[in-house]
Design an enzyme around this catalytic site. Structure first.
Site, PDB file in Angstrom:
ATOM      1  N   LYS A   9       3.605  48.668  41.745  1.00 21.08           N
ATOM      2  CA  LYS A   9       4.381  48.923  42.986  1.00 21.08           C
ATOM      3  C   LYS A   9       5.097  50.102  42.998  1.00 21.08           C
ATOM      4  O   LYS A   9       5.087  50.687  41.554  1.00 21.08           O
ATOM      5  CB  LYS A   9       5.324  47.741  43.317  1.00 21.08           C
ATOM      6  CG  LYS A   9       4.716  46.471  43.626  1.00 21.08           C
ATOM      7  CD  LYS A   9       5.687  45.134  43.838  1.00 21.08           C
ATOM      8  CE  LYS A   9       4.923  44.123  44.342  1.00 21.08           C
ATOM      9  NZ  LYS A   9       6.083  43.063  44.513  1.00 21.08           N
ATOM     10  N   TYR A  49       1.469  42.315  53.897  1.00 24.28           N
ATOM     11  CA  TYR A  49       2.193  41.050  53.650  1.00 24.28           C
ATOM     12  C   TYR A  49       2.772  40.499  55.023  1.00 24.28           C
ATOM     13  O   TYR A  49       3.749  39.744  55.125  1.00 24.28           O
ATOM     14  CB  TYR A  49       3.711  41.766  53.114  1.00 24.28           C
ATOM     15  CG  TYR A  49       3.624  42.077  51.525  1.00 24.28           C
ATOM     16  CD1 TYR A  49       3.339  41.017  50.568  1.00 24.28           C
ATOM     17  CD2 TYR A  49       3.751  43.091  51.070  1.00 24.28           C
ATOM     18  CE1 TYR A  49       3.431  41.013  49.462  1.00 24.28           C
ATOM     19  CE2 TYR A  49       3.703  43.678  49.724  1.00 24.28           C
ATOM     20  CZ  TYR A  49       3.596  42.379  48.761  1.00 24.28           C
ATOM     21  OH  TYR A  49       3.495  42.709  47.231  1.00 24.28           O
ATOM     22  N   PHE A  57      13.335  38.300  53.634  1.00 27.02           N
ATOM     23  CA  PHE A  57      13.055  39.709  52.914  1.00 27.02           C
ATOM     24  C   PHE A  57      12.150  40.438  53.319  1.00 27.02           C
ATOM     25  O   PHE A  57      11.822  41.624  52.660  1.00 27.02           O
ATOM     26  CB  PHE A  57      12.911  39.283  51.267  1.00 27.02           C
ATOM     27  CG  PHE A  57      11.761  38.214  50.686  1.00 27.02           C
ATOM     28  CD1 PHE A  57      10.651  38.801  50.853  1.00 27.02           C
ATOM     29  CD2 PHE A  57      12.130  36.971  50.982  1.00 27.02           C
ATOM     30  CE1 PHE A  57       9.624  38.083  50.571  1.00 27.02           C
ATOM     31  CE2 PHE A  57      10.953  36.261  50.585  1.00 27.02           C
ATOM     32  CZ  PHE A  57       9.769  36.828  50.505  1.00 27.02           C
ATOM     33  N   ARG A  85      -2.325  36.806  37.032  1.00 28.26           N
ATOM     34  CA  ARG A  85      -0.976  36.202  37.223  1.00 28.26           C
ATOM     35  C   ARG A  85      -0.195  35.849  35.985  1.00 28.26           C
ATOM     36  O   ARG A  85       1.131  35.928  35.860  1.00 28.26           O
ATOM     37  CB  ARG A  85      -1.173  34.843  38.121  1.00 28.26           C
ATOM     38  CG  ARG A  85      -1.892  35.041  39.422  1.00 28.26           C
ATOM     39  CD  ARG A  85      -0.927  35.715  40.357  1.00 28.26           C
ATOM     40  NE  ARG A  85       0.500  34.956  40.577  1.00 28.26           N
ATOM     41  CZ  ARG A  85       1.132  35.387  41.578  1.00 28.26           C
ATOM     42  NH1 ARG A  85       1.077  36.447  42.468  1.00 28.26           N
ATOM     43  NH2 ARG A  85       2.551  34.820  41.834  1.00 28.26           N
ATOM     44  N   THR A  91       7.810  35.769  39.747  1.00 28.19           N
ATOM     45  CA  THR A  91       8.127  36.917  40.731  1.00 28.19           C
ATOM     46  C   THR A  91       9.508  37.439  40.317  1.00 28.19           C
ATOM     47  O   THR A  91       9.476  38.659  40.522  1.00 28.19           O
ATOM     48  CB  THR A  91       8.300  36.068  42.009  1.00 28.19           C
ATOM     49  OG1 THR A  91       6.858  35.488  42.322  1.00 28.19           O
ATOM     50  CG2 THR A  91       8.437  37.238  43.188  1.00 28.19           C
ATOM     51  N   ARG A 102       6.299  41.935  34.052  1.00 28.91           N
ATOM     52  CA  ARG A 102       7.375  41.898  35.085  1.00 28.91           C
ATOM     53  C   ARG A 102       8.805  41.682  33.899  1.00 28.91           C
ATOM     54  O   ARG A 102       9.777  42.540  34.231  1.00 28.91           O
ATOM     55  CB  ARG A 102       7.526  40.805  35.954  1.00 28.91           C
ATOM     56  CG  ARG A 102       6.809  41.095  37.172  1.00 28.91           C
ATOM     57  CD  ARG A 102       6.479  40.022  38.295  1.00 28.91           C
ATOM     58  NE  ARG A 102       5.779  40.207  39.361  1.00 28.91           N
ATOM     59  CZ  ARG A 102       5.318  39.453  40.429  1.00 28.91           C
ATOM     60  NH1 ARG A 102       5.195  38.451  40.114  1.00 28.91           N
ATOM     61  NH2 ARG A 102       5.264  39.970  41.624  1.00 28.91           N
ATOM     62  N   ASN A 112       9.652  44.397  41.522  1.00 30.30           N
ATOM     63  CA  ASN A 112       9.191  43.815  40.448  1.00 30.30           C
ATOM     64  C   ASN A 112       7.671  44.247  39.916  1.00 30.30           C
ATOM     65  O   ASN A 112       6.930  43.335  39.377  1.00 30.30           O
ATOM     66  CB  ASN A 112       9.096  42.038  40.896  1.00 30.30           C
ATOM     67  CG  ASN A 112       8.217  41.935  42.022  1.00 30.30           C
ATOM     68  OD1 ASN A 112       7.664  42.727  42.405  1.00 30.30           O
ATOM     69  ND2 ASN A 112       8.252  40.707  42.257  1.00 30.30           N
ATOM     70  N   HIS A 115       1.943  43.498  42.127  1.00 24.68           N
ATOM     71  CA  HIS A 115       1.621  42.518  42.847  1.00 24.68           C
ATOM     72  C   HIS A 115       0.160  41.968  42.364  1.00 24.68           C
ATOM     73  O   HIS A 115      -0.584  42.576  41.821  1.00 24.68           O
ATOM     74  CB  HIS A 115       1.177  42.947  44.614  1.00 24.68           C
ATOM     75  CG  HIS A 115       0.293  42.050  45.017  1.00 24.68           C
ATOM     76  ND1 HIS A 115       0.872  41.032  46.192  1.00 24.68           N
ATOM     77  CD2 HIS A 115      -1.044  41.948  45.490  1.00 24.68           C
ATOM     78  CE1 HIS A 115       0.128  40.398  46.394  1.00 24.68           C
ATOM     79  NE2 HIS A 115      -1.336  40.906  45.917  1.00 24.68           N
ATOM     80  N   GLU A 126      -7.787  40.536  50.160  1.00 29.57           N
ATOM     81  CA  GLU A 126      -6.982  41.706  49.631  1.00 29.57           C
ATOM     82  C   GLU A 126      -7.840  42.942  48.981  1.00 29.57           C
ATOM     83  O   GLU A 126      -7.385  44.152  49.338  1.00 29.57           O
ATOM     84  CB  GLU A 126      -6.107  41.370  48.633  1.00 29.57           C
ATOM     85  CG  GLU A 126      -4.835  40.445  49.193  1.00 29.57           C
ATOM     86  CD  GLU A 126      -3.971  39.812  48.171  1.00 29.57           C
ATOM     87  OE1 GLU A 126      -3.973  40.289  47.090  1.00 29.57           O
ATOM     88  OE2 GLU A 126      -3.083  39.250  48.582  1.00 29.57           O
TER      89      GLU A 126
HETATM   90  P1  IDP Z   1       4.495  37.119  44.097  1.00 28.86           P
HETATM   91  O1  IDP Z   1       4.484  38.503  44.122  1.00 28.86           O
HETATM   92  O2  IDP Z   1       5.079  36.941  42.854  1.00 28.86           O
HETATM   93  O3  IDP Z   1       2.926  36.561  44.248  1.00 28.86           O
HETATM   94  P2  IDP Z   1       5.454  36.348  46.534  1.00 28.86           P
HETATM   95  O4  IDP Z   1       6.005  34.910  46.839  1.00 28.86           O
HETATM   96  O5  IDP Z   1       4.103  36.476  47.150  1.00 28.86           O
HETATM   97  O6  IDP Z   1       5.511  36.544  45.050  1.00 28.86           O
HETATM   98  O7  IDP Z   1       6.203  37.247  47.131  1.00 28.86           O
HETATM   99  C1  IDP Z   1       5.861  38.676  47.519  1.00 28.86           C
HETATM  100  C2  IDP Z   1       6.723  39.571  47.133  1.00 28.86           C
HETATM  101  O8  IDP Z   1       8.125  39.484  48.104  1.00 28.86           O
HETATM  102  C3  IDP Z   1       7.351  39.299  45.569  1.00 28.86           C
HETATM  103  O9  IDP Z   1       6.604  39.994  44.670  1.00 28.86           O
HETATM  104  C4  IDP Z   1       8.707  40.065  45.862  1.00 28.86           C
HETATM  105  O10 IDP Z   1       8.778  41.355  45.747  1.00 28.86           O
HETATM  106  C5  IDP Z   1       9.091  39.546  47.378  1.00 28.86           C
HETATM  107  N1  IDP Z   1      10.222  38.669  47.358  1.00 28.86           N
HETATM  108  C6  IDP Z   1       9.588  37.237  47.249  1.00 28.86           C
HETATM  109  N2  IDP Z   1      10.732  36.261  47.146  1.00 28.86           N
HETATM  110  C7  IDP Z   1      11.830  37.247  47.430  1.00 28.86           C
HETATM  111  C8  IDP Z   1      13.152  37.051  47.482  1.00 28.86           C
HETATM  112  O11 IDP Z   1      13.703  35.656  47.602  1.00 28.86           O
HETATM  113  N3  IDP Z   1      14.095  38.007  47.627  1.00 28.86           N
HETATM  114  C9  IDP Z   1      13.706  39.321  47.785  1.00 28.86           C
HETATM  115  N4  IDP Z   1      12.223  39.449  47.707  1.00 28.86           N
HETATM  116  C10 IDP Z   1      11.389  38.685  47.444  1.00 28.86           C
END
Ligand code: IDP
Length: 137
Positions: A9, A49, A57, A85, A91, A102, A112, A115, A126
């Site tokens: 990212k 997304y 968010f 993963r 996350t 991370r 973070n 992805h 994807e």
């Molecule tokens: P992942 O990237 O670990 O698979 P996902 O739940 O698919 O997590 O969420 C996608 C992205 O959205 C996350 O990597 C993060 O950057 C953002 N995200 C997820 N949950 C939150 C939140 O509660 N607040 C802000 N950003 C979030």
């Protein structure tokens, strides 16, 4: 051989740790089948997304993903999706296990670092979103 999609990212690209992150994949036995650096458009980020479109968010996530270039990579190997993963960590980097990407490179749940596809089915979707078959070796 299983494939999965990784995105380094904008925060990690800005920190100049692309090579360090790609090395972690290789050190874990994954191979790079395709990779490219690109600037996502707003439409790209919204489409990628789309599953999160109703989440509070979503707007911030899209703005973050277009805030600078990303590096998208197809990783290949045994259990590539789950292995990636595991390498990524949780996350929220504050909850990520020590030694994960991370934990070591991410600032916050918004920024973070990486992805990774969360299922083999999503990985195929994807990968096709970013790459033509002839770009994947
Ligand atoms: P992942 O990237 O670990 O698979 P996902 O739940 O698919 O997590 O969420 C996608 C992205 O959205 C996350 O990597 C993060 O950057 C953002 N995200 C997820 N949950 C939150 C939140 O509660 N607040 C802000 N950003 C979030």
């Amino acid at each position: 051989m299983e494939q999965t999609l990784s995105i380094i990212k904008p925060d990690a690209v800005a920190k100049n740790v692309v090579g360090k992150i790609l090395s972690r994949f290789e050190d874990a036995g994954l191979r790079i089948a395709a990779t490219k650096k690109m600037q996502l458009s707003k439409a790209d980020a919204e489409a990628f997304y789309a599953v999160h479109a109703e989440r509070p968010f979503f707007g911030d996530l899209v703005e973050f993903m277009i805030s600078g270039p990303v590096v998208v990579t197809v990783l290949e190997g045994d259990n590539a999706m789950a292995k990636n993963r595991d390498l990524m960590g949780a996350t929220n980097p504050k909850e990520a296990e020590a030694g994960t990407i991370r934990a070591d490179f991410a600032e916050s749940i918004d920024a973070n670092a990486v992805h990774g596809s969360d299922s083999v089915e999503n990985a195929n979707i994807e990968i096709n979103f970013f790459f033509a078959q002839k770009e994947i070796c």
